[in-house]
Design a protein around this motif. Structure first.
Motif, PDB file in Angstrom:
ATOM      1  N   HIS A 183       0.829  -1.215   0.000  1.00 38.81           N
ATOM      2  CA  HIS A 183       0.000   0.000   0.000  1.00 38.81           C
ATOM      3  C   HIS A 183       0.860   1.261   0.000  1.00 38.81           C
ATOM      4  O   HIS A 183       2.056   1.211   0.235  1.00 38.81           O
ATOM      5  N   GLU A 238      -3.772   4.006   1.518  1.00 37.42           N
ATOM      6  CA  GLU A 238      -4.118   4.092   2.936  1.00 37.42           C
ATOM      7  C   GLU A 238      -4.075   5.564   3.350  1.00 37.42           C
ATOM      8  O   GLU A 238      -3.006   6.160   3.385  1.00 37.42           O
ATOM      9  N   HIS A 284       4.229   7.330   3.150  1.00 33.41           N
ATOM     10  CA  HIS A 284       5.114   6.165   3.092  1.00 33.41           C
ATOM     11  C   HIS A 284       4.648   5.170   2.030  1.00 33.41           C
ATOM     12  O   HIS A 284       3.510   5.207   1.587  1.00 33.41           O
ATOM     13  N   CYS A 333       4.586   0.917   1.494  1.00 31.78           N
ATOM     14  CA  CYS A 333       4.728  -0.326   2.245  1.00 31.78           C
ATOM     15  C   CYS A 333       5.040  -1.472   1.301  1.00 31.78           C
ATOM     16  O   CYS A 333       4.291  -1.741   0.359  1.00 31.78           O
ATOM     17  N   GLU A 373       7.643   1.248   4.925  1.00 33.71           N
ATOM     18  CA  GLU A 373       7.098   0.267   5.861  1.00 33.71           C
ATOM     19  C   GLU A 373       7.331  -1.125   5.277  1.00 33.71           C
ATOM     20  O   GLU A 373       7.142  -1.337   4.081  1.00 33.71           O
TER      21      GLU A 373
HETATM   22 ZN    ZN Z   1       1.167   1.772   6.048  1.00 37.43          ZN
END
Ligand code: ZN
Length: 140
Positions: free
Chosen positions: A10, A58, A82, A84, A132
């Motif tokens: 994500h 997200e 971020h 992931c 992440e």
């Molecule tokens: Zn995340």
């Protein structure tokens, strides 16, 4: 052994007001939140948006001013927060990267959203980008 990245799971986007921004994503891009959740222990509220053949988006908003996301918003404003990556073995990846001198935000992988294990590589180790790492847990 080397770190094995499976895919982008994500993309996290920092927003000040989750409901307001969710409405924007729904109106402009036809997004639909498949899940909205509050994680008080991490101080965040999340909305997961699904798109065909794409990583989940997200939306992340802070629950209070002390959280890392609140600080991010104060310093950089709203926007991409971020990426992931899903990894095969998060503990192995963590140990290996640590040995290489990579810095992490947390002391070790921990319980993330939806029963996964996650850990964040510090932006200081990746040229200002917050990454992440995630392993689905328990395995599907
Ligand atoms: Zn995340």
């Amino acid at each position: 052994m080397s770190i094995k990245i499976e895919k982008i799971d994500h993309i996290g986007i920092a927003v000040k007001n989750l409901e307001e921004r969710l409405a924007l994503w729904e109106t402009i891009l036809g997004a639909r939140a498949v899940k909205i959740e509050e994680l008080p222990e991490r101080g965040v509220k999340l909305a997961h948006l699904k798109f065909p053949q794409s990583p989940t988006v997200e939306l992340v908003s802070p629950l209070d001013e002390q959280t890392a996301v609140a600080k991010f918003l104060a310093e950089r404003g709203e926007g991409i927060h971020h990426f992931c990556f899903e990894v095969e073995n998060i503990e192995g990846a963590f140990e290996e990267l640590k040995k290489k001198g990579v810095q992490f935000v947390q002391d070790r992988p921990y319980q993330g959203a939806g029963g996964s294990r996650i850990v964040f590589i510090h932006p200081r180790s990746l040229g200002g980008v917050l990454i992440e790492l995630k392993e689905d847990w328990p395995k599907k």
